[in-house]
Each structure stands twice: as C-alpha cells, then as structure tokens.
Design a protein around this motif. Structure first.
Motif, PDB file in Angstrom:
ATOM      1  N   CYS A  66       0.819  -1.116  -0.406  1.00 58.52           N
ATOM      2  CA  CYS A  66       0.152  -0.160   0.034  1.00 58.52           C
ATOM      3  C   CYS A  66       0.896   1.476   0.393  1.00 58.52           C
ATOM      4  CB  CYS A  66      -1.273   0.011   1.225  1.00 58.52           C
ATOM      5  SG  CYS A  66      -0.288  -0.150   2.781  1.00 58.52           S
ATOM      6  N   PHE A  67      -0.099   2.581   0.588  1.00 56.96           N
ATOM      7  CA  PHE A  67       1.327   3.633  -0.115  1.00 56.96           C
ATOM      8  C   PHE A  67       1.396   3.912   1.364  1.00 56.96           C
ATOM      9  CE2 PHE A  67      -1.474   3.382  -3.774  1.00 56.96           C
ATOM     10  CZ  PHE A  67      -0.489   3.498  -4.885  1.00 56.96           C
ATOM     11  N   GLY A  68       1.548   2.922   2.387  1.00 58.99           N
ATOM     12  CA  GLY A  68       1.438   3.872   3.981  1.00 58.99           C
ATOM     13  C   GLY A  68       2.808   4.252   3.880  1.00 58.99           C
ATOM     14  N   CYS A  72       1.488   7.795   4.604  1.00 61.71           N
ATOM     15  CA  CYS A  72      -0.223   7.885   5.642  1.00 61.71           C
ATOM     16  C   CYS A  72      -0.595   7.698   6.500  1.00 61.71           C
ATOM     17  CB  CYS A  72      -0.499   6.122   5.014  1.00 61.71           C
ATOM     18  SG  CYS A  72      -2.644   6.013   5.276  1.00 61.71           S
ATOM     19  N   ASN A  74      -2.808   6.728   8.225  1.00 64.29           N
ATOM     20  CA  ASN A  74      -3.192   5.713   9.430  1.00 64.29           C
ATOM     21  C   ASN A  74      -2.503   3.787   9.486  1.00 64.29           C
ATOM     22  OD1 ASN A  74      -5.564   6.686   9.011  1.00 64.29           O
ATOM     23  ND2 ASN A  74      -5.796   5.839   6.918  1.00 64.29           N
ATOM     24  N   CYS A 120      -2.665  -0.989   6.900  1.00 61.65           N
ATOM     25  CA  CYS A 120      -3.391  -1.456   7.814  1.00 61.65           C
ATOM     26  C   CYS A 120      -4.694  -1.541   7.581  1.00 61.65           C
ATOM     27  CB  CYS A 120      -3.840   0.351   8.384  1.00 61.65           C
ATOM     28  SG  CYS A 120      -4.809   0.813   7.036  1.00 61.65           S
ATOM     29  N   ASN A 122      -7.304  -0.660   6.263  1.00 63.61           N
ATOM     30  CA  ASN A 122      -7.936  -0.118   5.214  1.00 63.61           C
ATOM     31  C   ASN A 122      -7.385  -1.176   3.725  1.00 63.61           C
ATOM     32  OD1 ASN A 122      -9.248   1.866   6.867  1.00 63.61           O
ATOM     33  ND2 ASN A 122      -7.916   2.995   6.708  1.00 63.61           N
ATOM     34  N   ALA A 123      -6.477  -1.728   4.045  1.00 64.42           N
ATOM     35  CA  ALA A 123      -5.935  -3.060   3.061  1.00 64.42           C
ATOM     36  C   ALA A 123      -6.102  -2.320   1.426  1.00 64.42           C
ATOM     37  CB  ALA A 123      -7.503  -4.243   2.912  1.00 64.42           C
ATOM     38  N   CYS A 124      -5.614  -0.920   1.587  1.00 64.47           N
ATOM     39  CA  CYS A 124      -5.450  -1.173  -0.359  1.00 64.47           C
ATOM     40  C   CYS A 124      -4.682  -1.013  -1.029  1.00 64.47           C
ATOM     41  CB  CYS A 124      -4.924   0.748  -0.002  1.00 64.47           C
ATOM     42  SG  CYS A 124      -5.894   2.077   1.357  1.00 64.47           S
TER      43      CYS A 124
END
Ligand code: SF4
Ligand code: SF4
Ligand code: SF4
Length: 270
Positions: A66-68, A72, A74, A120, A122-124
C-alpha cells in the motif's frame, strides 16, 4: 501526469492484475516522447507492446504494498523493509525457474505468485485477493494511566469496539470487534490506551479469476520474522504441490490451517 478522458476510460478496461504496470509503462513512454498528456493512441500502442512482450516481463512473483510509506497517517505498523525481504525469499526460491519447469507453454501474468502488504486494516493493496496477504496490526492495551473520559477513542473507533462505562473506570475494548488498526491509541491523550502487541495479520489463498476466492486468515498477530517464516513455508508448500501453474489457493487444504497460531503456524504449513 494528465490523462485524457478516453485514455482514462481505456486504461480502466485493462485487466486488473496488469493495469498498474501498463499505466506506469504508458506514462513512462509518453514522458520519453516528450508528451505532457496521455492520449488514447498512446494507451493503445503501449498496451499492445506490453501484452505482446509479457513473457519477458514476468518474474514469477509480485509483491505489492500500500502507500503507507508515503506518509499515510493510518499505518498500524512501520514495515518499510519487509517488501524487500519478501522479494528476496521469492528470488532465492527461483519461483520463475519453477514456473518455467511446471507450466506448459508461455508464462502469463496470472501464473505469478502474488503477495500484498497493507500497513493497516484498510487494506488498500487488496491483500484479501492475493496468494499471501499481510496486514499491519496494533492491538490496544488498557494501561493504569488515568482516563480523562474525553471519548476520543470512542469517536475514533469505526468498529464500535471501545466503550466507556459510566462508572468512569476507563475504556473497555471488545477484542472480537477490534481490527487492530491502532487508531484509538493514537488519539488517546493520557496514555490510558497504549500499543500492546503489534505485528502483522496473515491471510492465505486469495485470488481473482474465474473462481475468485477471499484469502483465509491465520489466527494471531505475527512478528516480522514469523511472517517471513510463514512465507518460506508457503513457498515450499507451493513448490511441492503446484503443478501446471495451479495457484496457491487451489493447492491449500483445510489441514494447512489446522493448529495455526503464532508458533504452530509455520509448522502447520510445512
Ligand atoms: S492500507 Fe492503511 S496505511 Fe496503507 S495506504 Fe491504505 S490506509 Fe494507508
Ligand atoms: S485498534 Fe482500531 S478497531 Fe481496535 S479498538 Fe482501537 S480503534 Fe477500534
Ligand atoms: S482512553 Fe484515552 S482517548 Fe479514551 S476516553 Fe480515556 S483518555 Fe480519552
């Protein structure tokens, strides 16, 4: 980079599992030609070139994230180097060589083993539809620090997992509802809620295609080392059982999940 409306519409029709790669390639080739806007003609030309040569692009596995790490807010856990460590496992296991030996005919993208890491719940990065999905997790602990009853934790929890009893004794966490997102601890001003165990949830056996399946979660929260052990065991199981390009989801059986847990899990997959 700016895209024309018909170029955007065209890229949305590219199969999901290669769309991101094609999109990146379209932009790269457009920039190389000095373009400032991607048009439909460029999408079509790049797409045709890309799909024709896909055999040369295949590396046998895809590890997405993801883009964490781009900031991010979150993120439940910081996992900046985990993707590189996972990629090294697949490279060492020579998954590409394995696929070349076991798949008749040309290799396609759908043969690749897919892993996704999300920082996280939210699992993007869609870990639920990957062979192995990894989701950052932070479980809240209630400490002895006095609670101010500000209700920030209750407001922050989207799962209704935090309650503040009228007795004023501090927060109660419903761990059956809690998704380990770490948000309540992040907003608690008094330290009454603090990070307890943190690590990763692991899901196995998700896929799209003609018979889509959601990945199934192993019980527990795992450390980075345990995640890597699980992946090593998954690779070994895959190489032992997969023939003709069968996806990981197709070779997993019920017994592969029996006894799963932070310590037993790697053994249950061997
Ligand atoms: S999965 Fe979570 S941390 Fe990752 S980009 Fe999405 S919201 Fe941010
Ligand atoms: S960690 Fe997330 S889901 Fe769990 S109680 Fe806190 S805010 Fe709710
Ligand atoms: S646990 Fe923290 S965030 Fe929740 S009400 Fe008490 S002080 Fe506020």
């Amino acid at each position: 980079m700016q895209w024309s409306d018909d170029a955007e519409a065209a890229i949305k029709k590219v199969p999901l599992f290669v769309r991101k790669r094609v999109r990146v390639r379209v932009e790269k080739e457009a920039i190389a030609r000095g373009k400032k806007i991607v048009t439909l003609a460029e999408v079509k030309a790049t797409q045709a070139r890309y799909l024709k040569k896909q055999g040369h692009e295949i590396k046998g596995y895809q590890v997405g994230r993801c883009f964490g790490s781009s900031g991010c807010p979150n993120r439940a856990i910081i996992s900046d180097n985990l993707v590189e460590k996972i990629e090294a496992l697949f490279k060492d296991a020579d998954i590409l060589g394995f696929l070349r030996q076991t798949v008749a005919g040309d290799l396609k993208f759908h043969h690749e083993f897919r892993v996704a890491l999300a920082d996280c719940p939210n699992a993007c990065s869609q870990p639920q539809i990957k062979d192995i999905g990894i989701i950052g997790a932070a479980i809240p602990d209630v400490t002895d620090a006095a609670c101010s009853n500000c209700e920030a934790c209750v407001d922050e929890c989207r799962e209704d997992a935090v309650q503040l009893p009228e007795s004023g004794e501090g927060p109660l966490i419903d761990y059956q509802r809690c998704l380990s997102c770490g948000r309540c601890m992040a907003v608690c001003p008094t330290g009454t809620l603090a990070t307890g165990q943190s690590g990763y949830r692991v899901q196995l056996g998700g896929k799209l295609g003609r018979h889509p399946r959601l990945a199934r979660e192993l019980p527990g929260i795992f450390t980075e080392e345990q995640v890597l052990d699980i992946i090593r065991d998954c690779i070994a199981l895959y190489k032992k059982k997969s023939t003709g390009g069968a996806r990981f989801a197709e070779i997993l059986s019920e017994k592969d999940f029996v006894g799963a847990g932070p310590c037993a899990c790697p053994k249950s997959l061997s």
